[in-house]
Design a protein around this motif. Structure first.
Motif, PDB file in Angstrom:
ATOM      1  N   ALA A   1       0.875  -1.165   0.000  1.00 20.81           N
ATOM      2  CA  ALA A   1       0.000   0.000   0.000  1.00 20.81           C
ATOM      3  C   ALA A   1       0.914   1.218   0.000  1.00 20.81           C
ATOM      4  N   VAL A   2       0.554   2.240  -0.740  1.00 22.33           N
ATOM      5  CA  VAL A   2       1.360   3.452  -0.821  1.00 22.33           C
ATOM      6  C   VAL A   2       0.600   4.573  -0.128  1.00 22.33           C
ATOM      7  N   LEU A   3       1.294   5.253   0.789  1.00 21.69           N
ATOM      8  CA  LEU A   3       0.687   6.313   1.579  1.00 21.69           C
ATOM      9  C   LEU A   3       1.387   7.644   1.342  1.00 21.69           C
ATOM     10  N   SER A   4       0.633   8.713   1.493  1.00 25.69           N
ATOM     11  CA  SER A   4       1.189  10.050   1.490  1.00 25.69           C
ATOM     12  C   SER A   4       1.216  10.508   2.946  1.00 25.69           C
ATOM     13  N   THR A   5       2.411  10.651   3.506  1.00 25.08           N
ATOM     14  CA  THR A   5       2.557  10.993   4.917  1.00 25.08           C
ATOM     15  C   THR A   5       3.178  12.372   5.057  1.00 25.08           C
ATOM     16  N   SER A   6       3.349  12.795   6.285  1.00 23.47           N
ATOM     17  CA  SER A   6       4.003  14.077   6.542  1.00 23.47           C
ATOM     18  C   SER A   6       5.487  14.022   6.187  1.00 23.47           C
ATOM     19  N   ARG A   7       6.035  12.828   6.028  1.00 22.74           N
ATOM     20  CA  ARG A   7       7.442  12.661   5.651  1.00 22.74           C
ATOM     21  C   ARG A   7       7.599  12.237   4.189  1.00 22.74           C
ATOM     22  N   GLY A   8       6.553  12.403   3.386  1.00 24.70           N
ATOM     23  CA  GLY A   8       6.622  12.073   1.974  1.00 24.70           C
ATOM     24  C   GLY A   8       5.841  10.819   1.644  1.00 24.70           C
ATOM     25  N   ILE A   9       5.946  10.408   0.408  1.00 28.12           N
ATOM     26  CA  ILE A   9       5.235   9.217  -0.068  1.00 28.12           C
ATOM     27  C   ILE A   9       6.071   7.982   0.256  1.00 28.12           C
ATOM     28  N   MET A  10       5.430   6.989   0.867  1.00 29.06           N
ATOM     29  CA  MET A  10       6.153   5.780   1.276  1.00 29.06           C
ATOM     30  C   MET A  10       5.244   4.575   1.285  1.00 29.06           C
ATOM     31  N   THR A  11       5.859   3.394   1.418  1.00 31.90           N
ATOM     32  CA  THR A  11       5.106   2.144   1.466  1.00 31.90           C
ATOM     33  C   THR A  11       4.512   1.934   2.850  1.00 31.90           C
TER      34      THR A  11
END
Length: 131
Positions: free
Chosen positions: A103-113
């Motif tokens: 799953a790919v998420l957009s977080t406060s630290r950027g886009i990550m798995t």
């Protein structure tokens, strides 16, 4: 023609190119699409990608990956959409196909798995799943 959901457009172009057995596909450049392509390459879902300076915006050329003449990407599904955003905490992030997909998420630290987000214990917007 303007596109409202650029992530869904990227995923649809990759999905359609794989179904048509194309070797590569081109999409308009953006930093978010570049980060998504980087994740897909790191996880082994695409072969390679590069930026082409064809116009003012630029283009990303994505080389698709195949195994036994079948696309490596079996399913590419957009989860959070412009009409309905899905935000999850670190403990709520789902496992895709029991760990076989990502799953790919957009977080406060950027886009990550999903695995990286769980490791860093941060949540975010669930963009899409792939396996």
């Amino acid at each position: 023609m303007p596109v409202n959901d650029v992530i869904a457009d990227l995923l649809t172009r990759i999905r359609n190119a794989g179904a048509a057995r194309h070797k590569e596909v081109e999409v308009p450049y953006s930093k978010m699409k570049w980060a998504i392509c980087q994740i897909l390459k790191d996880q082994g879902y695409i072969d390679d990608f590069e930026k082409l300076d064809t116009n003012v915006q630029g283009t990303i050329k994505i080389k698709l990956k195949y195994y036994n003449r079948q696309p490596v990407i079996r399913e590419l599904k957009r989860i959070s959409k412009p009409g309905r955003r899905i935000y999850l905490g670190a403990k709520e992030i789902p496992r895709v196909k029991n760990g076989l997909g990502i799953a790919v998420l957009s977080t406060s630290r950027g886009i990550m798995t999903d695995k990286m987000a769980r490791k860093l214990n941060i949540g975010g917007e669930l963009l899409f799943t792939v396996w």
